[in-house]
Structures are given as C-alpha cells and as structure tokens.
Scaffold this motif. Sequence first.
Motif, PDB file in Angstrom:
ATOM      1  N   THR A  68      45.830  30.990  39.861  1.00  0.00           N
ATOM      2  CA  THR A  68      47.059  30.242  39.626  1.00  0.00           C
ATOM      3  C   THR A  68      47.515  29.555  40.897  1.00  0.00           C
ATOM      4  OG1 THR A  68      49.331  30.385  38.810  1.00  0.00           O
ATOM      5  CG2 THR A  68      48.541  32.252  40.116  1.00  0.00           C
ATOM      6  N   ASP A 112      50.822  29.176  41.084  1.00  0.00           N
ATOM      7  CA  ASP A 112      52.202  29.659  41.034  1.00  0.00           C
ATOM      8  C   ASP A 112      52.375  30.814  42.019  1.00  0.00           C
ATOM      9  OD1 ASP A 112      54.667  30.771  40.377  1.00  0.00           O
ATOM     10  OD2 ASP A 112      54.377  30.541  38.221  1.00  0.00           O
ATOM     11  N   ASP A 119      55.664  34.194  32.501  1.00  0.00           N
ATOM     12  CA  ASP A 119      54.836  34.734  33.586  1.00  0.00           C
ATOM     13  C   ASP A 119      54.733  36.256  33.479  1.00  0.00           C
ATOM     14  OD1 ASP A 119      54.522  32.158  34.451  1.00  0.00           O
ATOM     15  OD2 ASP A 119      55.738  32.373  36.262  1.00  0.00           O
ATOM     16  N   ASN A 139      48.305  26.256  34.969  1.00  0.00           N
ATOM     17  CA  ASN A 139      48.219  25.183  35.960  1.00  0.00           C
ATOM     18  C   ASN A 139      46.803  24.958  36.480  1.00  0.00           C
ATOM     19  OD1 ASN A 139      48.039  27.283  37.973  1.00  0.00           O
ATOM     20  ND2 ASN A 139      50.279  27.336  38.052  1.00  0.00           N
ATOM     21  N   ASP A 167      54.862  32.703  42.497  1.00  0.00           N
ATOM     22  CA  ASP A 167      55.651  33.828  41.990  1.00  0.00           C
ATOM     23  C   ASP A 167      54.786  35.051  41.684  1.00  0.00           C
ATOM     24  OD1 ASP A 167      57.876  32.223  42.184  1.00  0.00           O
ATOM     25  OD2 ASP A 167      57.964  31.762  40.047  1.00  0.00           O
ATOM     26  N   ASP A 197      45.587  30.855  34.828  1.00  0.00           N
ATOM     27  CA  ASP A 197      46.927  30.416  34.477  1.00  0.00           C
ATOM     28  C   ASP A 197      46.849  28.961  34.003  1.00  0.00           C
ATOM     29  OD1 ASP A 197      49.676  30.440  34.139  1.00  0.00           O
ATOM     30  OD2 ASP A 197      50.137  30.274  36.272  1.00  0.00           O
TER      31      ASP A 197
END
Length: 148
Positions: A133, A135, A116, A7, A137, A5
């Motif tokens: 990632t 994240d 996403d 990030n 989520d 991802d």
Amino acid sequence: MICLDTNVIYHFLFETELTSISEKVIRDAIIEGMAIPMIVYNEILYTVGAKVARMKYGVKGKYSFRKYIARHGFPEEAIEKVNGFIRDFKVTILRDYQDPVELIEIIKVYRLVPNDAQIVLTCKHGNIETLATFDEDFKRVQWLKVIP
C-alpha cells in the motif's frame, strides 16, 4: 501471500507517478501470491469505474457518477479492467472477516478509518502479514509489514 491495497492496483492500472513502484511491487508479489479482501475489490471497482466514466464520458464527482450508473449502468470497461487484473495475476479474493466488535477495536487501537480497519482485520484472520500500500496509516499496525 501479500495483500494488495486499492491504491497499488489503481497505480498499476493507470499511468501515474507511482506506476513504476506499483509494477515492481506486483512483479515481486507474484512469487508469493497476491490476495485482496472483498472490500478492496469493491473499492477498486468503484475507483476504476469513476476514472473510466470521468475519462470517457466526462462524468465529474460521485453524484454525477451515480447518475451516470443509473442511466447507463456501471462502465463495463472498468469491470473488465479490474477482473482482467485479478485473472491475469491470479489474485485471490478473500472474504472479509466480519466481527463488528473486533472491527471497532482495530479502528480505535490503530486509529484507522473503517475500510482500512476491515482490510487489517481480514489480513489478520487470513494470516497475511504483508500489505502492499501507499497509505501510511497502515504503518501504525505493528504486526503488519507494509511495502513498498
């Protein structure tokens, strides 16, 4: 193959509180191979470009960044930084899987923002089950193994 991802790449390229974790994730992922959907390539180019423009040229905010690009072009240092990472770590860039109906289904089922959901959709159709990632989520996607 491990999908990265935005990030994870960002924290690898710039010194932050998550750099050491990103370095470990990438070091471990080298063995299995790394891939990014085209949408991640787009996101990381924009993010790194904005960071370079902010650090080197004092650009603040997305509208200032757009004006900077209109006057001076996209920061070449950002393109080199991102493409250098892709080249040096032999990252495969995946074509985003495009199906609007399936995209909306993923947005609704997993309660994800469109970008996403596009990453999830591309991983699914690329038979990639691991996503690196920060994240949280993505943890709502039961079939996707999220690291770190």
